[in-house]
Design a protein around this motif. Structure first.
Motif, PDB file in Angstrom:
ATOM      1  N   ARG A 150     -31.514 -12.096  45.019  1.00  0.00           N
ATOM      2  CA  ARG A 150     -32.530 -12.193  44.019  1.00  0.00           C
ATOM      3  C   ARG A 150     -33.485 -11.194  43.894  1.00  0.00           C
ATOM      4  NH1 ARG A 150     -36.609 -13.178  48.089  1.00  0.00           N
ATOM      5  NH2 ARG A 150     -36.221 -12.868  50.119  1.00  0.00           N
ATOM      6  N   SER A 151     -34.508 -11.754  43.268  1.00  0.00           N
ATOM      7  CA  SER A 151     -35.745 -11.045  42.776  1.00  0.00           C
ATOM      8  C   SER A 151     -36.815 -11.239  43.103  1.00  0.00           C
ATOM      9  CB  SER A 151     -35.293 -10.703  41.286  1.00  0.00           C
ATOM     10  OG  SER A 151     -35.192 -11.775  40.516  1.00  0.00           O
TER      11      SER A 151
ATOM     12  N   GLY B 210     -41.201 -11.360  43.093  1.00  0.00           N
ATOM     13  CA  GLY B 210     -42.147 -11.502  41.959  1.00  0.00           C
ATOM     14  C   GLY B 210     -43.214 -10.473  42.833  1.00  0.00           C
TER      15      GLY B 210
ATOM     16  N   GLY C 122     -38.396  -9.274  34.515  1.00  0.00           N
ATOM     17  CA  GLY C 122     -37.269 -10.185  34.440  1.00  0.00           C
ATOM     18  C   GLY C 122     -38.179 -10.817  33.997  1.00  0.00           C
ATOM     19  N   ASN C 123     -37.956 -11.837  32.683  1.00  0.00           N
ATOM     20  CA  ASN C 123     -38.584 -12.795  31.841  1.00  0.00           C
ATOM     21  C   ASN C 123     -38.960 -13.602  33.148  1.00  0.00           C
ATOM     22  OD1 ASN C 123     -37.876 -11.634  29.425  1.00  0.00           O
ATOM     23  ND2 ASN C 123     -36.330 -12.666  28.682  1.00  0.00           N
ATOM     24  N   ASP C 124     -38.582 -14.210  34.064  1.00  0.00           N
ATOM     25  CA  ASP C 124     -39.648 -14.798  34.928  1.00  0.00           C
ATOM     26  C   ASP C 124     -40.437 -14.014  35.520  1.00  0.00           C
ATOM     27  OD1 ASP C 124     -37.503 -13.125  36.614  1.00  0.00           O
ATOM     28  OD2 ASP C 124     -36.452 -14.812  37.385  1.00  0.00           O
ATOM     29  N   LYS C 125     -40.855 -12.817  35.784  1.00  0.00           N
ATOM     30  CA  LYS C 125     -42.006 -11.890  36.019  1.00  0.00           C
ATOM     31  C   LYS C 125     -41.710 -11.826  37.037  1.00  0.00           C
ATOM     32  CE  LYS C 125     -44.994 -12.986  32.983  1.00  0.00           C
ATOM     33  NZ  LYS C 125     -45.292 -11.738  32.147  1.00  0.00           N
ATOM     34  N   CYS C 126     -40.352 -11.484  38.110  1.00  0.00           N
ATOM     35  CA  CYS C 126     -39.682 -11.048  39.016  1.00  0.00           C
ATOM     36  C   CYS C 126     -39.103  -9.661  38.912  1.00  0.00           C
ATOM     37  CB  CYS C 126     -38.381 -11.549  39.430  1.00  0.00           C
ATOM     38  SG  CYS C 126     -39.123 -13.640  40.086  1.00  0.00           S
ATOM     39  N   TYR C 127     -39.608  -8.978  39.819  1.00  0.00           N
ATOM     40  CA  TYR C 127     -38.846  -7.369  40.245  1.00  0.00           C
ATOM     41  C   TYR C 127     -37.360  -7.999  40.823  1.00  0.00           C
ATOM     42  CZ  TYR C 127     -43.589  -6.681  38.502  1.00  0.00           C
ATOM     43  OH  TYR C 127     -44.675  -6.598  37.854  1.00  0.00           O
ATOM     44  N   SER C 128     -36.740  -6.320  39.958  1.00  0.00           N
ATOM     45  CA  SER C 128     -35.407  -6.432  40.026  1.00  0.00           C
ATOM     46  C   SER C 128     -34.451  -4.718  40.048  1.00  0.00           C
ATOM     47  CB  SER C 128     -34.016  -6.928  39.694  1.00  0.00           C
ATOM     48  OG  SER C 128     -34.101  -6.955  38.072  1.00  0.00           O
TER      49      SER C 128
END
Length: 120
Positions: free
Chosen positions: A60-61, A63, A99-105
């Motif tokens: 998972r990523s 935020g 990402g577009n979902d405001k999460c980092y990976s």
């Protein structure tokens, strides 16, 4: 009057326990990652990257709030703003992506550095 000092147990080496060995190895890998990207090592960078790597291993990523909450669970007193600034800097340097979902990976190249076997 004789006042004997109680004998203290011998101090154990921090790398003698399996858990400490894993943490030490993980930090070494993160330090190598920072070196590869030309970034200085700091406690907050170590902890933020460790949180992202942990999330990545779980598929998972996360935020900013997720990273901050993870650090709070570990009793690491870092402000939300500090975490956000570190994430922005790691993004700018290409270590992680937003990402577009405001999460980092982690970027694939960074993940590869972290997953290299360590030499002992």
């Amino acid at each position: 009057m004789y006042n004997p000092q109680p004998s203290l147990p011998a101090a154990r080496s921090p790398v003698s326990t399996p858990c400490a060995q894993e943490v030490r190895t993980g930090n070494e890998q993160i330090r190598e990652l920072l070196r590869v990207y030309g970034l200085r090592t700091s406690l907050i960078r170590l902890k933020v990257i460790d949180a992202l790597h942990s999330a990545d291993r779980n598929g998972r990523s996360i935020g900013v709030r997720g990273v901050h909450a993870h650090l709070e669970q570990l009793d690491i007193p870092l402000s939300f703003l500090s975490v956000r600034e570190v994430l922005k800097r790691l993004c700018t340097e290409g270590v992680i992506s937003l990402g577009n979902d405001k999460c980092y990976s982690l970027e694939p190249q960074a993940r590869a550095v972290l997953e290299q076997p360590t030499l002992r």
